[in-house]
Design an enzyme around this catalytic site. Structure first.
Site, PDB file in Angstrom:
ATOM      1  N   ARG A  69      12.971  30.469  24.671  1.00 22.92           N
ATOM      2  CA  ARG A  69      14.160  31.494  25.243  1.00 22.92           C
ATOM      3  C   ARG A  69      14.095  31.911  27.067  1.00 22.92           C
ATOM      4  O   ARG A  69      12.989  32.657  27.794  1.00 22.92           O
ATOM      5  CB  ARG A  69      13.677  33.553  24.436  1.00 22.92           C
ATOM      6  CG  ARG A  69      14.785  34.493  25.137  1.00 22.92           C
ATOM      7  CD  ARG A  69      14.693  35.059  23.952  1.00 22.92           C
ATOM      8  NE  ARG A  69      15.874  35.102  23.129  1.00 22.92           N
ATOM      9  CZ  ARG A  69      16.061  36.185  22.745  1.00 22.92           C
ATOM     10  NH1 ARG A  69      16.301  37.772  22.956  1.00 22.92           N
ATOM     11  NH2 ARG A  69      16.867  36.194  21.208  1.00 22.92           N
ATOM     12  N   HIS A  90      24.055  30.436  22.708  1.00 18.12           N
ATOM     13  CA  HIS A  90      23.127  31.358  21.655  1.00 18.12           C
ATOM     14  C   HIS A  90      23.592  30.802  20.592  1.00 18.12           C
ATOM     15  O   HIS A  90      23.339  31.788  19.064  1.00 18.12           O
ATOM     16  CB  HIS A  90      22.743  33.662  21.584  1.00 18.12           C
ATOM     17  CG  HIS A  90      21.760  34.039  20.737  1.00 18.12           C
ATOM     18  ND1 HIS A  90      21.229  33.571  20.733  1.00 18.12           N
ATOM     19  CD2 HIS A  90      21.414  35.075  20.642  1.00 18.12           C
ATOM     20  CE1 HIS A  90      20.164  34.265  20.133  1.00 18.12           C
ATOM     21  NE2 HIS A  90      20.443  35.199  20.224  1.00 18.12           N
ATOM     22  N   GLN A 142      21.473  32.097  16.444  1.00 18.37           N
ATOM     23  CA  GLN A 142      22.753  33.088  16.310  1.00 18.37           C
ATOM     24  C   GLN A 142      23.741  32.865  15.857  1.00 18.37           C
ATOM     25  O   GLN A 142      23.862  33.971  14.682  1.00 18.37           O
ATOM     26  CB  GLN A 142      22.124  34.247  17.458  1.00 18.37           C
ATOM     27  CG  GLN A 142      23.660  35.271  17.168  1.00 18.37           C
ATOM     28  CD  GLN A 142      22.759  36.544  16.805  1.00 18.37           C
ATOM     29  OE1 GLN A 142      21.681  36.444  16.848  1.00 18.37           O
ATOM     30  NE2 GLN A 142      23.436  36.716  15.146  1.00 18.37           N
ATOM     31  N   ASP A 153      28.858  43.308  21.060  1.00 18.61           N
ATOM     32  CA  ASP A 153      27.432  42.744  21.626  1.00 18.61           C
ATOM     33  C   ASP A 153      27.580  43.730  22.515  1.00 18.61           C
ATOM     34  O   ASP A 153      27.940  43.870  23.139  1.00 18.61           O
ATOM     35  CB  ASP A 153      27.671  41.279  22.652  1.00 18.61           C
ATOM     36  CG  ASP A 153      26.981  40.346  22.945  1.00 18.61           C
ATOM     37  OD1 ASP A 153      24.866  41.695  22.670  1.00 18.61           O
ATOM     38  OD2 ASP A 153      26.126  40.257  23.491  1.00 18.61           O
ATOM     39  N   CYS A 175      25.017  41.062  16.976  1.00 17.51           N
ATOM     40  CA  CYS A 175      24.137  40.287  16.947  1.00 17.51           C
ATOM     41  C   CYS A 175      22.208  41.084  17.361  1.00 17.51           C
ATOM     42  O   CYS A 175      21.359  40.566  16.760  1.00 17.51           O
ATOM     43  CB  CYS A 175      23.686  39.083  18.212  1.00 17.51           C
ATOM     44  SG  CYS A 175      24.125  40.003  20.140  1.00 17.51           S
ATOM     45  N   ARG A 190      18.526  35.303  10.789  1.00 17.59           N
ATOM     46  CA  ARG A 190      17.944  34.475  11.454  1.00 17.59           C
ATOM     47  C   ARG A 190      17.373  33.531  10.894  1.00 17.59           C
ATOM     48  O   ARG A 190      16.893  32.631  11.975  1.00 17.59           O
ATOM     49  CB  ARG A 190      17.534  35.319  13.075  1.00 17.59           C
ATOM     50  CG  ARG A 190      18.678  36.673  13.141  1.00 17.59           C
ATOM     51  CD  ARG A 190      19.731  35.155  14.167  1.00 17.59           C
ATOM     52  NE  ARG A 190      19.249  34.762  15.162  1.00 17.59           N
ATOM     53  CZ  ARG A 190      18.693  35.653  16.507  1.00 17.59           C
ATOM     54  NH1 ARG A 190      18.570  36.019  16.926  1.00 17.59           N
ATOM     55  NH2 ARG A 190      18.151  34.180  16.798  1.00 17.59           N
TER      56      ARG A 190
HETATM   57  N1  NVA Z   1      24.436  39.152  24.985  1.00 20.83           N
HETATM   58  C1  NVA Z   1      22.355  39.418  24.619  1.00 20.83           C
HETATM   59  C2  NVA Z   1      22.173  38.876  23.503  1.00 20.83           C
HETATM   60  C3  NVA Z   1      21.408  39.645  22.713  1.00 20.83           C
HETATM   61  C4  NVA Z   1      20.703  38.649  21.114  1.00 20.83           C
HETATM   62  C5  NVA Z   1      22.022  39.071  25.822  1.00 20.83           C
HETATM   63  O1  NVA Z   1      21.446  38.421  26.373  1.00 20.83           O
HETATM   64  O2  NVA Z   1      21.291  40.636  26.282  1.00 20.83           O
HETATM   65  N1   CP Z   2      19.721  38.816  18.249  1.00 24.73           N
HETATM   66  C1   CP Z   2      18.602  38.537  19.147  1.00 24.73           C
HETATM   67  O1   CP Z   2      18.336  37.386  19.335  1.00 24.73           O
HETATM   68  O2   CP Z   2      17.886  39.365  19.460  1.00 24.73           O
HETATM   69  P1   CP Z   2      16.060  39.530  19.504  1.00 24.73           P
HETATM   70  O3   CP Z   2      16.934  39.804  20.860  1.00 24.73           O
HETATM   71  O4   CP Z   2      15.605  40.399  19.300  1.00 24.73           O
HETATM   72  O5   CP Z   2      15.681  37.921  19.336  1.00 24.73           O
END
Ligand code: NVA
Ligand code: CP
Length: 333
Positions: A106, A133, A136, A229, A270, A315
């Site tokens: 990540r 992602h 997800q 989101d 998400c 998830r």
């Molecule tokens: N768009 C958000 C998704 C988090 C799961 C981010 O990248 O922070």
């Molecule tokens: N939805 C999601 O990816 O959550 P986290 O950032 O908590 O992993």
């Protein structure tokens, strides 16, 4: 279907049949877990989890899934390794590839996870980048399928910043699976035209469609899924908050939006979500901009139409399926 040895970096790399196979596998693994049937297929194997951004769901999903599959896992936090600072991605990949059977990443640019995959020699799984992602997506699709019984022909409306990981990924997933994807937001936040064009070719083949609209009334009418989101994603500078709040407030998911979509519509997010502004950042932003909520009202988030916690649970089952598919399904499951 055999996805053994494949990386999982974006759903662009997978056919609709391969995506459906992973969703089916997740459903099967979920049923096993619910029945208390052990599925420790990979005893003695290990996975590495690299997180250059924070996480609750993705990290826990990978750790629990690995444990359920009999594997050990090592969590590398945003500060606890040499990655990208003292050691290149290529070297890190080659080191971890010698010790682990799979690597989750990540972080920031998609180019980083691709570089990791190029050198690792073991499957690499994208746990979120700025652009995509994909894990997800499988959870979202499983959740929608569990609720409606199917995916094809369903209309999913994404409200908010559709140029980033979630908007991009939902557009890809929906267009590959024969769903109707709608980005309902201001033009400034429409997804990149090149990706829209690509997704329209997927939609043509699958019977789905891709629509971009600024109009909330027509955009959300008769939706099966209303999705949003956070307005400011991880890694974005603090300075963007004010502009985002101004631009995206008309696209907040409210009770009126859900009513316009219709009674059968469900709400997905998400997570994490700014719905009641009770978190530290939520409180700060609420006071700074005189708000009580952001991308979704507390009323919608807590309503019977909201399925965000089924989605969060999924998830784990879907990430488990990604690992089983790419590590190779055992012969006698
Ligand atoms: N768009 C958000 C998704 C988090 C799961 C981010 O990248 O922070
Ligand atoms: N939805 C999601 O990816 O959550 P986290 O950032 O908590 O992993």
């Amino acid at each position: 279907m055999n996805l053994k040895g494949r990386n999982f970096l974006t759903l662009k790399d997978f056919t609709p049949e391969e995506i459906t196979y992973m969703i089916d596998l997740a459903a099967e693994l979920k049923a096993k877990k619910k029945a208390g049937e052990l599925h420790e297929y990979y005893k003695g194997k290990n996975i590495a989890l690299i997180f250059e951004k924070t996480s609750t769901r993705t990290r826990c999903a990978f750790e629990v899934a690995a444990h359920d599959l009999g594997m050990g896992s090592t969590y590398l936090d945003p500060t606890g390794s040499q990655i990208g600072k003292k050691e290149s991605i290529a070297d890190t990949a080659r080191v971890l590839g010698r010790m682990y059977e799979g690597i989750e990443y990540r972080g920031f640019g998609q180019d980083i996870v691709e570089e990791l995959a190029k050198y690792a020699g073991v499957p690499v799984w994208n746990g979120l980048t700025n652009e995509y992602h994909p894990t997800q997506m499988l959870a979202d699709m499983l959740t929608i399928r569990e609720h409606f019984g199917d995916l094809k022909g369903r209309r999913l409306v994404y409200m908010g910043d559709a140029r980033y990981n979630m908007g991009n990924s939902l557009m890809i997933a929906c267009s590959k699976l024969g769903m109707h994807f709608v980005a309902c937001t201001t033009k400034k936040y429409f997804p990149n035209q090149e990706l829209v064009d690509l997704c329209r070719t997927y939609a043509e083949a699958s019977g789905g469609s891709v629509t971009l609209t600024e109009d909330v009334q027509t955009g959300t009418k008769d939706a099966d899924v209303i999705y949003t989101d956070v307005w400011v994603s991880m890694g974005e500078p603090d300075e963007v908050w004010e502009e985002r709040i101004k631009d995206l407030t008309p696209y907040k998911v409210t009770a009126d939006v859900m009513k316009n979509a219709g009674e059968k519509a469900i709400f997905l997010h998400c997570l994490p979500a700014f719905h009641d502004l009770k978190t530290k950042i939520g409180k700060e932003m609420g006071e700074r901009f005189n708000l009580t909520d952001m991308e979704v009202t507390d009323e919608v988030f807590e309503s019977a139409q909201s399925h965000v916690f089924d989605e969060a649970e999924n998830r784990m089952h879907t990430i488990k399926a990604v690992m089983v598919a790419t590590l190779g399904e055992p012969e006698n499951k």
